[in-house]
Design an enzyme around this catalytic site. Structure first.
Site, PDB file in Angstrom:
ATOM      1  N   CYS A  62       0.832  -1.210   0.000  1.00 14.99           N
ATOM      2  CA  CYS A  62       0.000   0.000   0.000  1.00 14.99           C
ATOM      3  C   CYS A  62       0.864   1.258   0.000  1.00 14.99           C
ATOM      4  O   CYS A  62       1.581   1.520   0.967  1.00 14.99           O
ATOM      5  CB  CYS A  62      -0.915  -0.043   1.227  1.00 14.99           C
ATOM      6  N   CYS A  86       0.200   3.735   2.826  1.00 13.59           N
ATOM      7  CA  CYS A  86       0.691   3.156   4.087  1.00 13.59           C
ATOM      8  C   CYS A  86       2.192   3.414   4.232  1.00 13.59           C
ATOM      9  O   CYS A  86       2.666   3.733   5.325  1.00 13.59           O
ATOM     10  CB  CYS A  86       0.424   1.652   4.137  1.00 13.59           C
TER      11      CYS A  86
END
Length: 138
Positions: free
Chosen positions: A58, A61
C-alpha cells in the site's frame, strides 16, 4: 506491564524504523493469538491505543509509516500498534477495515475514533483529543 510483556510473547515484536537511529515504539503483531493477548491486556487501561491497519504493498501506508513512528516518539503515553491486513485478515475484519491505511483509536477495548487514509493532521488531532481525556473528571 501487560502490554510490555505481550510484545515478547509469540508474535508481538518491536519494529525499528530503518530511517531512524532510535528504536520504534510501534508494536507489530504477526499472530492473532499475540494480538488478542495484547488487546485483552489493554482493555483494563485507559491508555489510548492507535491501531495502524496497513499492507506492505500500500503506497499511502508507506507514506504514513515514518509519520506514525514519529508520532510514537512524540506521544509516549499512547500505545501504537501495527497490523498487516494480509497477515491478520481476521483482525482487520473484526475492526471492519475496508481501506488502507486505517487508524483505529481504542480506549478500554472500545473504538473511540478512526481515520481512513493518509491524513497525518487528522490523525494527530484525534490522538491529541483522545489522549487528553486520560485524566478522570472531578
Amino acid at each position: 506491564m501487560g502490554s510490555f510483556l505481550s510484545r515478547f510473547i509469540d508474535g508481538g515484536t518491536e519494529v525499528s524504523d530503518p530511517s531512524s537511529a532510535e528504536p520504534s515504539r510501534v508494536s507489530s503483531f504477526h499472530s492473532s493469538d499475540s494480538w488478542q493477548l495484547h488487546f485483552k491486556n489493554s482493555e483494563a487501561s485507559s491508555q489510548l491505543m492507535v491501531i495502524d491497519f496497513a499492507a506492505s504493498w500500500c503506497g499511502p501506508c508507506k507514506i504514513m509509516k515514518p509519520v506514525v513512528h514519529a508520532m510514537s516518539s512524540t506521544f509516549t503515553d499512547v500505545d501504537f500498534v501495527k497490523i498487516d491486513v494480509d497477515e491478520l485478515p481476521d483482525v482487520a475484519e473484526e475492526f471492519k477495515v475496508q481501506a488502507m491505511p486505517t487508524f483505529v483509536l481504542v480506549k478500554k477495548g472500545k473504538e473511540v475514533d478512526r481515520v481512513v487514509g493518509a491524513k497525518k493532521d487528522e490523525l494527530q488531532e484525534k490522538i491529541e483529543k483522545h489522549r487528553a481525556q486520560l485524566l478522570p473528571s472531578t
